[in-house]
Scaffold this motif. Structure first.
Motif, PDB file in Angstrom:
ATOM      1  N   ASN A   1      37.622 -29.751  38.131  1.00 55.05           N
ATOM      2  CA  ASN A   1      36.974 -28.605  38.772  1.00 55.05           C
ATOM      3  C   ASN A   1      37.992 -27.562  39.217  1.00 55.05           C
ATOM      4  O   ASN A   1      39.153 -27.884  39.476  1.00 55.05           O
ATOM      5  CB  ASN A   1      36.145 -29.078  39.961  1.00 55.05           C
ATOM      6  CG  ASN A   1      34.860 -29.746  39.532  1.00 55.05           C
ATOM      7  OD1 ASN A   1      34.109 -29.201  38.729  1.00 55.05           O
ATOM      8  ND2 ASN A   1      34.603 -30.933  40.059  1.00 55.05           N
ATOM      9  N   PRO A   2      37.567 -26.299  39.347  1.00 54.29           N
ATOM     10  CA  PRO A   2      38.513 -25.234  39.674  1.00 54.29           C
ATOM     11  C   PRO A   2      38.982 -25.266  41.123  1.00 54.29           C
ATOM     12  O   PRO A   2      38.281 -25.760  42.015  1.00 54.29           O
ATOM     13  CB  PRO A   2      37.712 -23.959  39.395  1.00 54.29           C
ATOM     14  CG  PRO A   2      36.282 -24.368  39.576  1.00 54.29           C
ATOM     15  CD  PRO A   2      36.204 -25.783  39.095  1.00 54.29           C
ATOM     16  N   GLY A   3      40.161 -24.721  41.337  1.00 59.35           N
ATOM     17  CA  GLY A   3      40.643 -24.466  42.684  1.00 59.35           C
ATOM     18  C   GLY A   3      40.219 -23.088  43.146  1.00 59.35           C
ATOM     19  O   GLY A   3      39.675 -22.289  42.372  1.00 59.35           O
ATOM     20  N   GLY A   4      40.472 -22.777  44.399  1.00 59.01           N
ATOM     21  CA  GLY A   4      40.075 -21.489  44.951  1.00 59.01           C
ATOM     22  C   GLY A   4      41.187 -20.464  44.891  1.00 59.01           C
ATOM     23  O   GLY A   4      42.305 -20.726  44.426  1.00 59.01           O
ATOM     24  N   ASN A   5      40.869 -19.270  45.380  1.00 61.69           N
ATOM     25  CA  ASN A   5      41.822 -18.164  45.447  1.00 61.69           C
ATOM     26  C   ASN A   5      42.421 -18.055  46.846  1.00 61.69           C
ATOM     27  O   ASN A   5      41.820 -18.503  47.828  1.00 61.69           O
ATOM     28  CB  ASN A   5      41.133 -16.839  45.103  1.00 61.69           C
ATOM     29  CG  ASN A   5      40.534 -16.837  43.718  1.00 61.69           C
ATOM     30  OD1 ASN A   5      41.193 -17.217  42.748  1.00 61.69           O
ATOM     31  ND2 ASN A   5      39.280 -16.416  43.611  1.00 61.69           N
ATOM     32  N   ILE A   6      43.589 -17.426  46.918  1.00 59.16           N
ATOM     33  CA  ILE A   6      44.229 -17.124  48.193  1.00 59.16           C
ATOM     34  C   ILE A   6      44.315 -15.604  48.321  1.00 59.16           C
ATOM     35  O   ILE A   6      44.827 -14.924  47.415  1.00 59.16           O
ATOM     36  CB  ILE A   6      45.637 -17.728  48.278  1.00 59.16           C
ATOM     37  CG1 ILE A   6      45.577 -19.256  48.196  1.00 59.16           C
ATOM     38  CG2 ILE A   6      46.333 -17.295  49.575  1.00 59.16           C
ATOM     39  CD1 ILE A   6      46.946 -19.917  48.143  1.00 59.16           C
ATOM     40  N   TYR A   7      43.823 -15.077  49.435  1.00 60.69           N
ATOM     41  CA  TYR A   7      43.948 -13.649  49.720  1.00 60.69           C
ATOM     42  C   TYR A   7      44.570 -13.476  51.095  1.00 60.69           C
ATOM     43  O   TYR A   7      44.110 -14.062  52.080  1.00 60.69           O
ATOM     44  CB  TYR A   7      42.595 -12.942  49.682  1.00 60.69           C
ATOM     45  CG  TYR A   7      42.699 -11.489  50.088  1.00 60.69           C
ATOM     46  CD1 TYR A   7      43.278 -10.566  49.231  1.00 60.69           C
ATOM     47  CD2 TYR A   7      42.274 -11.057  51.343  1.00 60.69           C
ATOM     48  CE1 TYR A   7      43.409  -9.233  49.607  1.00 60.69           C
ATOM     49  CE2 TYR A   7      42.401  -9.726  51.728  1.00 60.69           C
ATOM     50  CZ  TYR A   7      42.971  -8.824  50.853  1.00 60.69           C
ATOM     51  OH  TYR A   7      43.118  -7.509  51.237  1.00 60.69           O
TER      52      TYR A   7
ATOM     53  N   GLY B   1      43.373 -21.006  40.917  1.00 61.40           N
ATOM     54  CA  GLY B   1      42.978 -19.709  41.435  1.00 61.40           C
ATOM     55  C   GLY B   1      44.114 -18.703  41.429  1.00 61.40           C
ATOM     56  O   GLY B   1      45.244 -18.991  41.011  1.00 61.40           O
ATOM     57  N   ASN B   2      43.808 -17.514  41.911  1.00 61.04           N
ATOM     58  CA  ASN B   2      44.774 -16.426  42.004  1.00 61.04           C
ATOM     59  C   ASN B   2      45.309 -16.287  43.426  1.00 61.04           C
ATOM     60  O   ASN B   2      44.655 -16.687  44.393  1.00 61.04           O
ATOM     61  CB  ASN B   2      44.125 -15.098  41.595  1.00 61.04           C
ATOM     62  CG  ASN B   2      43.585 -15.125  40.184  1.00 61.04           C
ATOM     63  OD1 ASN B   2      44.265 -15.582  39.256  1.00 61.04           O
ATOM     64  ND2 ASN B   2      42.370 -14.642  40.013  1.00 61.04           N
ATOM     65  N   ILE B   3      46.474 -15.692  43.539  1.00 56.46           N
ATOM     66  CA  ILE B   3      47.046 -15.309  44.831  1.00 56.46           C
ATOM     67  C   ILE B   3      47.122 -13.785  44.877  1.00 56.46           C
ATOM     68  O   ILE B   3      47.718 -13.160  43.988  1.00 56.46           O
ATOM     69  CB  ILE B   3      48.456 -15.888  45.025  1.00 56.46           C
ATOM     70  CG1 ILE B   3      48.428 -17.419  44.977  1.00 56.46           C
ATOM     71  CG2 ILE B   3      49.056 -15.409  46.346  1.00 56.46           C
ATOM     72  CD1 ILE B   3      49.821 -18.050  44.967  1.00 56.46           C
ATOM     73  N   THR B   4      46.523 -13.187  45.898  1.00 57.80           N
ATOM     74  CA  THR B   4      46.587 -11.741  46.072  1.00 57.80           C
ATOM     75  C   THR B   4      47.083 -11.438  47.481  1.00 57.80           C
ATOM     76  O   THR B   4      46.541 -11.968  48.460  1.00 57.80           O
ATOM     77  CB  THR B   4      45.211 -11.088  45.860  1.00 57.80           C
ATOM     78  OG1 THR B   4      44.755 -11.376  44.534  1.00 57.80           O
ATOM     79  CG2 THR B   4      45.292  -9.588  46.049  1.00 57.80           C
TER      80      THR B   4
END
Length: 300
Positions: free
Chosen positions: A193-199, A224-227
């Motif tokens: 399953n996917p991981g989440g993003n960090i903002y 996920g992405n890091i922004t």
């Protein structure tokens, strides 16, 4: 309340045992301190209900010395969300020698199909130091040598908005699960399953002395992405033990010290929007892939 302090092994929670949902936990006080104690609003194995949300509204929140605010999902229902509004500061500090896990604010999906909860932090200053951390993850709860959680629902997002600064720095002075931990902000998956993003949004974001910001997948899940939106981003130095460099990293096949050459997931991207970027003294900002998956993009 003026002050709420949980200390020395106090365990509080509102977890669900069956098909009913867990109750919401709300703490309102000028100062909230979680010291060597745990609050858990997650779900238990065999249940189908959702975990309750955990909400803290304060001027100052401190989680320290093995303390934890967590929503751990072990079932088919989703874990609760963690929402913190602290007008002055949120601090995660220090670990206890020999503890089973580091000091943390965390939502984890480690069995069943239910998703991890979302973590949202609104504060003046966020300080994460001495090996403490914050994570939303699928499969693995916190950075660990133990990668045995091969099942778990999707991870979720970690969102941090600070009006002054975000600082992630240093490693633990003591060993936890047989090692010294870096201070960390992570969204990770060790499952399909996917991981989440960090903002992260703040005037100043600092990662120093072995600190880590990571969105990563160890196996087949999409990372996920890091922004980061900040006036200044500084990533500097290595840990006091000389073994860990400060990093902002989006990866697949790598999670901290864990390595999987057979990973099939794809890494996310790192997006940094800033007026000033400093990377020096052995630190790094990177996107990388081990296995058959693709690395993401590095956008600055």
């Amino acid at each position: 309340s003026g002050r709420v302090r949980l200390e020395n092994g106090v365990i509080s929670g509102s977890a669900t045992f069956a098909d009913g949902n867990g109750g919401r936990i709300t703490i309102r006080a000028s100062t909230v301190e979680i010291v060597s104690s745990t609050i858990n609003s997650g779900t238990l194995e065999g249940s189908t209900g959702q975990g309750g949300d955990l909400i803290v509204e304060a001027e100052r929140l401190t989680v320290s010395d093995g303390g934890a605010l967590v929503s751990v999902n072990r079932s088919e229902g989703a874990a609760g969300n963690i929402t913190i509004k602290a007008t002055e500061s949120v601090e995660l500090l220090r670990n206890l020698s020999g503890a089973a896990a580091p000091t943390a604010i965390a939502t984890n999906a480690i069995t069943g199909n239910g998703a991890a909860g979302e973590i949202t932090i609104d504060t003046g200053r966020l300080i994460v130091s001495d090996g403490a951390g914050m994570t939303s993850s699928s499969g693995i709860g916190v950075l660990s040598r133990d990668d045995s959680f091969l099942e778990g629902g999707p991870g979720n997002n970690l969102t941090i908005r600070a009006t002054e600064s975000v600082e992630v720095g240093g490693i633990s002075d003591v060993e936890v699960v047989g090692r010294q931990y870096p201070s960390y902000l992570t969204a990770q998956t060790t499952t399909p399953n996917p991981g989440g993003n960090i903002y992260i949004s703040a005037p100043v974001v600092t990662v120093r002395d072995g600190g880590l910001i990571s969105a990563a997948s160890l196996r087949g899940g999409q990372a996920g992405n890091i922004t980061i939106d900040a006036g200044t981003v500084a990533v500097t130095g290595t840990a006091s033990n000389g073994q860990l460099s400060s990093k902002i990293e989006a990866s697949v096949g790598l999670i901290d010290i864990l390595f999987n050459p057979n990973a099939t997931g794809n890494a996310g991207s790192v997006n940094i929007n800033t007026n000033s970027l400093i990377v020096r003294d052995g630190a790094a900002i990177s996107v990388q892939a081990v296995g058959t998956g693709s690395a993401g993009n590095l956008n600055i």
